[in-house]
Scaffold this active site. Sequence first.
Site, mmCIF file in Angstrom:
data_model
loop_
_atom_site.group_PDB
_atom_site.id
_atom_site.type_symbol
_atom_site.label_atom_id
_atom_site.label_comp_id
_atom_site.label_asym_id
_atom_site.label_seq_id
_atom_site.Cartn_x
_atom_site.Cartn_y
_atom_site.Cartn_z
ATOM 1 N N LYS A 23 35.409 42.519 51.376
ATOM 2 C CA LYS A 23 35.636 41.180 52.017
ATOM 3 C C LYS A 23 36.400 40.755 52.904
ATOM 4 O O LYS A 23 35.960 39.622 53.227
ATOM 5 C CB LYS A 23 36.104 40.796 49.939
ATOM 6 C CG LYS A 23 36.528 39.496 50.376
ATOM 7 C CD LYS A 23 37.769 39.332 48.338
ATOM 8 C CE LYS A 23 39.229 38.977 49.417
ATOM 9 N NZ LYS A 23 40.001 38.628 49.881
ATOM 10 N N ASN A 24 37.310 41.114 53.130
ATOM 11 C CA ASN A 24 38.431 40.791 53.804
ATOM 12 C C ASN A 24 37.609 41.252 55.458
ATOM 13 O O ASN A 24 38.476 41.119 56.357
ATOM 14 C CB ASN A 24 39.675 41.756 53.675
ATOM 15 C CG ASN A 24 40.389 41.506 52.958
ATOM 16 O OD1 ASN A 24 40.167 40.399 52.177
ATOM 17 N ND2 ASN A 24 41.938 41.789 52.696
ATOM 18 N N ARG A 92 42.166 31.020 50.355
ATOM 19 C CA ARG A 92 42.859 31.004 51.501
ATOM 20 C C ARG A 92 42.310 31.814 53.168
ATOM 21 O O ARG A 92 42.607 30.657 53.784
ATOM 22 C CB ARG A 92 44.105 32.391 50.868
ATOM 23 C CG ARG A 92 44.701 32.258 52.016
ATOM 24 C CD ARG A 92 46.296 32.944 51.934
ATOM 25 N NE ARG A 92 46.455 33.479 53.218
ATOM 26 C CZ ARG A 92 48.106 32.714 53.279
ATOM 27 N NH1 ARG A 92 48.458 31.475 53.200
ATOM 28 N NH2 ARG A 92 48.402 32.744 54.709
ATOM 29 N N CYS A 116 44.595 33.112 45.368
ATOM 30 C CA CYS A 116 45.275 34.089 44.755
ATOM 31 C C CYS A 116 47.045 33.795 44.580
ATOM 32 O O CYS A 116 47.672 33.233 45.567
ATOM 33 C CB CYS A 116 45.293 35.235 44.774
ATOM 34 S SG CYS A 116 43.702 36.075 43.764
ATOM 35 N N ARG A 121 52.557 32.155 50.675
ATOM 36 C CA ARG A 121 51.047 32.306 51.480
ATOM 37 C C ARG A 121 51.127 30.696 52.228
ATOM 38 O O ARG A 121 50.056 30.255 52.178
ATOM 39 C CB ARG A 121 50.455 32.462 50.946
ATOM 40 C CG ARG A 121 50.685 33.651 50.180
ATOM 41 C CD ARG A 121 48.967 34.149 49.405
ATOM 42 N NE ARG A 121 48.714 34.442 50.093
ATOM 43 C CZ ARG A 121 47.002 35.164 49.883
ATOM 44 N NH1 ARG A 121 46.564 35.175 48.766
ATOM 45 N NH2 ARG A 121 46.182 36.233 50.310
ATOM 46 N N PRO A 122 51.855 30.538 52.713
ATOM 47 C CA PRO A 122 51.523 29.354 53.836
ATOM 48 C C PRO A 122 50.839 29.664 55.418
ATOM 49 O O PRO A 122 50.928 30.606 55.410
ATOM 50 C CB PRO A 122 52.715 29.250 54.361
ATOM 51 C CG PRO A 122 53.653 30.200 54.305
ATOM 52 C CD PRO A 122 53.262 31.393 53.101
ATOM 53 N N ASP A 124 51.365 28.129 58.336
ATOM 54 C CA ASP A 124 52.078 27.830 59.527
ATOM 55 C C ASP A 124 51.781 28.500 60.429
ATOM 56 O O ASP A 124 52.295 28.294 62.031
ATOM 57 C CB ASP A 124 53.409 27.402 59.126
ATOM 58 C CG ASP A 124 54.148 28.810 58.534
ATOM 59 O OD1 ASP A 124 53.370 29.672 58.450
ATOM 60 O OD2 ASP A 124 55.503 29.296 58.331
ATOM 61 N N VAL A 328 55.462 42.195 51.483
ATOM 62 C CA VAL A 328 54.462 41.246 51.395
ATOM 63 C C VAL A 328 54.582 39.758 51.674
ATOM 64 O O VAL A 328 54.323 38.396 51.535
ATOM 65 C CB VAL A 328 53.067 41.512 51.955
ATOM 66 C CG1 VAL A 328 51.974 40.903 52.653
ATOM 67 C CG2 VAL A 328 53.130 42.844 52.940
ATOM 68 N N ARG A 398 36.622 38.088 42.649
ATOM 69 C CA ARG A 398 35.960 36.610 44.424
ATOM 70 C C ARG A 398 36.092 38.297 45.697
ATOM 71 O O ARG A 398 35.740 38.094 46.331
ATOM 72 C CB ARG A 398 37.650 36.514 44.008
ATOM 73 C CG ARG A 398 37.937 34.797 43.218
ATOM 74 C CD ARG A 398 39.090 33.857 43.523
ATOM 75 N NE ARG A 398 39.068 34.429 44.707
ATOM 76 C CZ ARG A 398 39.861 33.837 45.248
ATOM 77 N NH1 ARG A 398 41.435 33.090 45.183
ATOM 78 N NH2 ARG A 398 40.039 33.688 46.794
HETATM 79 C C1 UD1 Z 1 45.133 39.219 54.177
HETATM 80 C C2 UD1 Z 1 43.946 39.732 53.021
HETATM 81 C C3 UD1 Z 1 44.896 40.116 51.679
HETATM 82 C C4 UD1 Z 1 45.956 41.043 52.425
HETATM 83 C C5 UD1 Z 1 47.295 40.216 53.418
HETATM 84 C C6 UD1 Z 1 47.914 41.412 53.390
HETATM 85 C C7 UD1 Z 1 41.976 38.367 53.688
HETATM 86 C C8 UD1 Z 1 41.089 37.251 53.850
HETATM 87 N N1 UD1 Z 1 42.659 38.786 52.932
HETATM 88 O O1 UD1 Z 1 45.948 37.962 53.982
HETATM 89 O O2 UD1 Z 1 43.771 40.857 51.090
HETATM 90 O O3 UD1 Z 1 47.074 40.643 50.630
HETATM 91 O O4 UD1 Z 1 46.237 40.104 54.158
HETATM 92 O O5 UD1 Z 1 48.013 42.670 53.635
HETATM 93 O O6 UD1 Z 1 41.963 39.384 55.140
HETATM 94 N N2 UD1 Z 1 53.013 34.524 56.703
HETATM 95 C C9 UD1 Z 1 53.123 33.339 56.808
HETATM 96 N N3 UD1 Z 1 52.378 32.203 57.744
HETATM 97 C C10 UD1 Z 1 51.253 32.310 57.650
HETATM 98 C C11 UD1 Z 1 50.525 33.286 57.852
HETATM 99 C C12 UD1 Z 1 51.162 34.030 56.817
HETATM 100 O O7 UD1 Z 1 54.679 32.743 56.419
HETATM 101 O O8 UD1 Z 1 51.088 31.766 58.692
HETATM 102 C C13 UD1 Z 1 53.412 35.354 55.183
HETATM 103 C C14 UD1 Z 1 52.562 34.941 54.426
HETATM 104 O O9 UD1 Z 1 53.331 34.175 53.255
HETATM 105 C C15 UD1 Z 1 52.123 36.536 53.609
HETATM 106 C C16 UD1 Z 1 52.972 37.706 54.953
HETATM 107 O O10 UD1 Z 1 52.287 36.187 56.402
HETATM 108 O O11 UD1 Z 1 53.948 37.161 53.078
HETATM 109 C C17 UD1 Z 1 51.401 38.570 55.177
HETATM 110 O O12 UD1 Z 1 50.516 37.616 54.878
HETATM 111 P P1 UD1 Z 1 48.993 37.201 55.988
HETATM 112 O O13 UD1 Z 1 48.879 38.528 56.851
HETATM 113 O O14 UD1 Z 1 48.226 36.441 57.013
HETATM 114 O O15 UD1 Z 1 47.860 37.409 54.701
HETATM 115 P P2 UD1 Z 1 45.889 37.039 54.098
HETATM 116 O O16 UD1 Z 1 45.614 37.199 55.728
HETATM 117 O O17 UD1 Z 1 46.190 35.640 54.193
#
Ligand code: UD1
Length: 415
Positions: A23-24, A92, A116, A121-122, A124, A328, A398
């Site tokens: 999926k990812n 997301r 989820c 999970r922002p 920014d 994370v 999902r």
């Molecule tokens: C992806 C995966 C998800 C997995 C996660 C961590 C997909 C579709 N989903 O989610 O299954 O749990 O990686 O391995 O690939 N963060 C910020 N600001 C941002 C982006 C991220 O603060 O703009 C923080 C998040 O809140 C979190 C951390 O960075 O604490 C990691 O998130 P991220 O790696 O971005 O997760 P996703 O890409 O959403």
Amino acid sequence: MGGTMTVEGGRPLYGTVEVPAAKNSVLPLLAASVLCSGPVRLEQVPRLSDVEDCLAILRAVGCTAVWEGEDIQVSGPPVWCRMPLEETERMRASVLFAAPLLARLGRVETALPGGCRIGARPVDWHLSALEQMGAKVSQAGQRLVITAPAGLRGAELCLPGPSVGATETVLMAGCAARGLTILHGAAKEPEIVDLADFLNRCGGKIDGAGTDEIRIEGPCVLHGISYRPMPDRICASTLACAAASARGWVTIAGCSPSLYSPVLDILEGAGCTVMRGTSSATVGRMGALRGAGHLVTGGYPGLATDAAPLVAAALLSAEGKTWIQDRVFEARFGCAEGFRAMGAAAAVRGRTLELEGGCPLHGADVTARDLRGGAALVVAALGAAGRTRIEGCEYIARGYASLGEMLSALGARIV
Ligand code: UD1
């Protein structure tokens, strides 16, 4: 698989199961297909609700996105910049469509994505990367409006943390931007390498994916290709944990064990038999398991945060304690309530799940509150005596097209 699932626990699992595409990987690949001038075919994609939501986003912006058997074909340039609110807010990963639509249309109207409920999970870091590449971001009610009328330009960027999604946003933006983009502090997950491989085969010039420094030479003219996404290492982890919970002997085929070795190592340390091949692993459990002590999640090649609830589910009744700290996400263990209803001693302290171990599990009525936590309840239920009813299975749908069918084929009794 929406709604409710009923699991009759206590039956061991035997047999071989094939791991579907990740999926990812599929989600960012569907977003990246917007950048391609010709049709993109993704081969053997599981029918997940997150995938259907991506197809709805593609159609809403004017692309053609259709199933052809198990494959998906995406074609046509996007024509409208407004992403549909419902799907965008629900998932997301919808944020991944922002960069490619912005690159093609000079403007994208999106929404703050949901997904989820496992933490804040922002987005920014995605937005700030796009701003550094020349985009302007503003908010109008529920909508985020991102514009780059003069196009994106290459930049030297540094992510505040190793975000998988923000790294993927920069890969896609960098292919469309004029000039060199250098990303420091990139995430190193295999799904990022899969996206870079896809973009490079379409004509991109990306170097360093899988390391923390990625260089992208833009702008690239990307054409369409046919591509088979990598296997789902979290689904493979789920099946390994299911074998450990239910007992039995399961071969997980079509996914290299190196993609989820932390999970296999933990299960082996806890007392499972693990045999690793090049593209398959066999997990066997006959006797009791031992607690795993202190575990922490982290970016690849560490223990994946998505696998943490699944590993916990396999170790609920082990002899001895397990602590799992999720570095994370702050609310990863919403499944603890369901674990307790099944008789486990499971407590959440801050970001750490504490398992006392030693408690036999029994069936109960439980509720899935997020995707991986929901799958973890299924894994726990397989090892519990009696019947477990799991509500909220739309979360599970999902990320798993056929979890019930896969486990049933191994001998589980699931309705
Ligand atoms: C992806 C995966 C998800 C997995 C996660 C961590 C997909 C579709 N989903 O989610 O299954 O749990 O990686 O391995 O690939 N963060 C910020 N600001 C941002 C982006 C991220 O603060 O703009 C923080 C998040 O809140 C979190 C951390 O960075 O604490 C990691 O998130 P991220 O790696 O971005 O997760 P996703 O890409 O959403």
